[in-house]
Enzyme design. Structure first.
Site, PDB file in Angstrom:
ATOM      1  N   SER A 263       2.024  21.534  77.395  1.00  0.00           N
ATOM      2  CA  SER A 263       2.607  22.842  77.071  1.00  0.00           C
ATOM      3  C   SER A 263       1.733  23.598  76.082  1.00  0.00           C
ATOM      4  CB  SER A 263       3.995  22.663  76.453  1.00  0.00           C
ATOM      5  OG  SER A 263       4.853  22.019  77.354  1.00  0.00           O
TER       6      SER A 263
ATOM      7  N   GLY B  99       5.934  20.591  71.120  1.00  0.00           N
ATOM      8  CA  GLY B  99       6.379  20.001  72.391  1.00  0.00           C
ATOM      9  C   GLY B  99       6.706  21.078  73.411  1.00  0.00           C
TER      10      GLY B  99
ATOM     11  N   ASP C  34       3.684  12.669  78.808  1.00  0.00           N
ATOM     12  CA  ASP C  34       3.698  14.054  79.299  1.00  0.00           C
ATOM     13  C   ASP C  34       3.644  14.103  80.830  1.00  0.00           C
ATOM     14  OD1 ASP C  34       4.086  15.441  76.987  1.00  0.00           O
ATOM     15  OD2 ASP C  34       1.992  15.932  76.639  1.00  0.00           O
TER      16      ASP C  34
ATOM     17  N   THR D 290       1.983  17.825  67.229  1.00  0.00           N
ATOM     18  CA  THR D 290       0.788  18.442  67.799  1.00  0.00           C
ATOM     19  C   THR D 290       0.311  19.347  66.677  1.00  0.00           C
ATOM     20  OG1 THR D 290       1.514  18.326  70.121  1.00  0.00           O
ATOM     21  CG2 THR D 290       0.103  20.176  69.582  1.00  0.00           C
TER      22      THR D 290
HETATM   23  N1  GLY Z   1       1.877  16.564  74.066  1.00  0.00           N
HETATM   24  C1  GLY Z   1       2.427  17.858  74.077  1.00  0.00           C
HETATM   25  C2  GLY Z   1       1.789  18.742  75.061  1.00  0.00           C
HETATM   26  O1  GLY Z   1       0.637  18.558  75.407  1.00  0.00           O
HETATM   27  O2  GLY Z   1       2.433  19.633  75.543  1.00  0.00           O
END
Ligand code: GLY
Length: 592
Positions: free
Chosen positions: A474, A494, A444, A402
């Site tokens: 998250s 994450g 997710d 991310t």
């Molecule tokens: N894909 C990680 C999040 O959105 O938390």
């Protein structure tokens, strides 16, 4: 309702604000004005120069951008120099990251852009999170035995939600930018065409994901050299992606969601076994959401609202921690209390958080001070609470990814943006002729109640798969305001995003600057698995032993995590600073 006032241990009464989200314009006005009046009043009573309390009306005069790639940070400044504001710069940074950091985010994915507009103190979270396709079903990743097929859930086109980034960038340009979308996309188009050199993080992630990427010829051709990871410094050009971005610049987002690119994406996904339709693409919508607002020891936090779990969890944790004198506490009892707060917030994340358009998320309750007081009462001062003992009820094997960037322009407009394709290089699938990978955000969701996803996170009904629903995130882009300083903070990572941001917030409040927040050694608890995971230098061996004597299991990781980027305006001194996480070789913070 939340508590009405607080006196911090630094002796400043700063806010008479409810801790819950404010939704009406009158409430917003009151919420924004009252703290200032109180500050000014207290300043006069305390004999401070009133100018000190009025500094919040000043402008930073300089711009700060910190992002995960130097080309993106430079692109943001390029757009500011061309007359853009922080929101135009955010479009440039997002789109350049979409080209050079496909490990982490992109136009095949989505994200949250938290905006603060200085001229009227307006704040909003732009929700460009992916949505489940219309043919998605609750049990779509379960095999004949009812077990989650992990490969199906994370690799290839069935793992992808309908992307939101292009729609979000267009929305930001139209509603908040000074420049056109086409102007702000120019740096990304140029870099996609001219290329970028392979850097260490890209190289490492490519090595890790190579075998999955090789399943898809377009992705393999774009990123690998004869099926192998290219050497450091090798220039990767993405002409197909340049064309896609050019089409969006020329025709607007409709070409991506309804036109020729939508058709190319849908055909490519379906040919490879996916379930997207043209109707799914056309139905994609950006949502403007009221951020979560909370306060802690007189500081005001503005952060991500559902479908992110981040803001609610941060509010819960800070409300719990506000009952302790953390500032004057030794490191071990402090870490114990912080870990117990994390445990409880992640238990609630699993039970209660999901897309608010589909599930009635009890935000008021979870962010309420009385609720946190109850949670705090269950924390023993010297003993860990086994997660099994908390109602509600795992290991990570994937490399999360991310990206986060923070922007402050010279006028004081702010952007905290956390964007993602989920795991490194998303689902690794690339539709031929597009030049960008698609996300695997469907992981997710909770694919099966209580069964962990790639991050070891569990979920239940609130986050079950439903057509058109956004998976729980998250991502926690956050703005922090104190009496005389404003910060912007966030990180990838994450499930650990939320706790990293919490530790960064506490470090901000300890008076440190962005370079310190982003470098800080990190630790984390997420309810299940029931252990504190810690970066190698987060605790000394003696501290680990002391925490274990309290009943904690401490797993000291062999690797570090996160890639935090923050900016700070110290209104007392006028200094503007920025920090880029030293854990990554490519990130860059520039104040200009
Ligand atoms: N894909 C990680 C999040 O959105 O938390």
């Amino acid at each position: 309702m939340g508590k009405i006032s607080s006196t911090d241990r630094r002796g400043r009464r700063l806010s008479a604000r409810s801790k819950t989200a404010t939704n009406t314009s009158a409430a917003r006005w009151l919420a924004r004005t009252l703290p200032f009046l109180l500050i000014a009043g207290m300043a006069m009573l305390a004999g401070w120069p009133v100018a000190q309390a009025q500094d919040s009306a000043a402008k930073p005069g300089k711009a700060a951008i910190a992002s995960a790639h130097y080309m993106a940070t430079e692109a943001g400044h390029e757009i500011l120099a061309a007359g853009g504001n922080a929101f135009d710069a955010a479009i440039a940074v997002s789109s350049v990251l979409a080209v050079v950091e496909q490990t982490s985010s992109g136009i095949g994915g989505g994200g949250f852009w938290l905006l603060h507009r200085a001229e009227d103190d307006f704040e909003v979270m732009i929700d460009g999170r992916e949505k489940a396709p219309g043919a998605a079903t609750t049990d779509m990743y379960l095999d004949a035995e009812g077990n989650v097929d992990r490969d199906l859930a994370v690799n290839g086109p069935l793992a992808a939600g309908i992307p939101g980034e292009v729609a979000a960038l267009a929305h930001i340009a139209e509603n908040y930018g000074r420049l056109s979308l086409a102007e702000s996309l120019q740096p990304a188009i140029r870099i996609a065409r001219e290329g970028f050199p392979v850097y260490e993080k890209f190289h490492t992630m490519l090595g890790w994901k190579k075998d999955v990427i090789k399943r898809w010829p377009a992705a393999s051709e774009a990123f690998l050299l004869d099926g192998e990871v290219p050497p450091m410094g090798h220039v990767i050009k993405l002409p197909d992606m340049a064309e896609v971005l050019e089409a969006v610049a020329e025709h607007g987002p409709d070409v991506f969601y309804r036109g020729e690119i939508a058709q190319r994406l849908v055909d490519g996904v379906r040919e490879a076994g996916g379930i997207w339709t043209m109707e799914d693409m056309a139905a994609y919508n950006v949502v403007e959401r009221e951020p979560i607002r909370t306060e802690y020891l007189g500081y005001e936090l503005v952060t991500a609202s559902p479908p992110s779990s981040g803001g609610v969890a941060i509010a819960t944790m800070l409300n719990i921690l506000e009952g302790y004198d953390l500032e004057n506490m030794d490191r071990v009892p402090r870490a114990h209390r912080v870990a117990e707060a994390m445990r409880r917030a992640y238990r609630d994340r699993a039970l209660f958080l999901g897309d608010p358009d589909f599930y009635d998320v009890p935000v008021e309750r979870l962010t309420n001070q009385y609720y946190a007081d109850g949670l705090r009462a269950s924390i023993h001062p010297d003993k860990a609470t086994p997660s099994d003992m908390l109602p509600g009820n795992a290991d990570r094997t994937e490399r999360e990814d991310t990206t986060h960037f923070s922007i402050m322009d010279a006028e004081g407009n702010l952007v905290a943006a956390t964007l993602t394709v989920n795991l490194a290089f998303g689902n690794a699938f690339m539709v031929p002729g597009t030049g960008f990978v698609l996300n695997n955000e469907m992981d997710d969701f909770s694919a099966k109640p209580g069964v962990p996803n790639a991050f070891g996170l569990i979920g239940f009904e609130a986050n079950e798969i439903q057509p058109g629903k956004r998976p729980l995130s998250s991502m926690s882009p956050t703005i922090i305001r104190g009496q005389d300083k404003v910060g912007v903070i966030g990180t990838p990572g994450g499930s650990r995003i939320i706790t990293m941001v919490l530790l960064g917030i506490l470090d901000f409040m300890d008076g440190n600057d962005p370079e310190h927040w982003v470098s800080l050694p990190r630790y984390h608890h997420q309810f299940v698995p029931d252990h504190i995971s810690a970066e190698p230098d987060a605790f000394t061996p003696e501290e680990v032993a002391a925490l274990e004597a309290m009943g904690h299991t401490v797993e000291v990781s062999s690797r570090r995590w996160g890639n935090m980027h923050g900016v700070l305006w110290n209104q007392e001194t006028g200094a503007v600073s920025a920090g880029s996480d030293p854990r990554s070789d490519a990130g860059k913070a520039i104040v200009r």
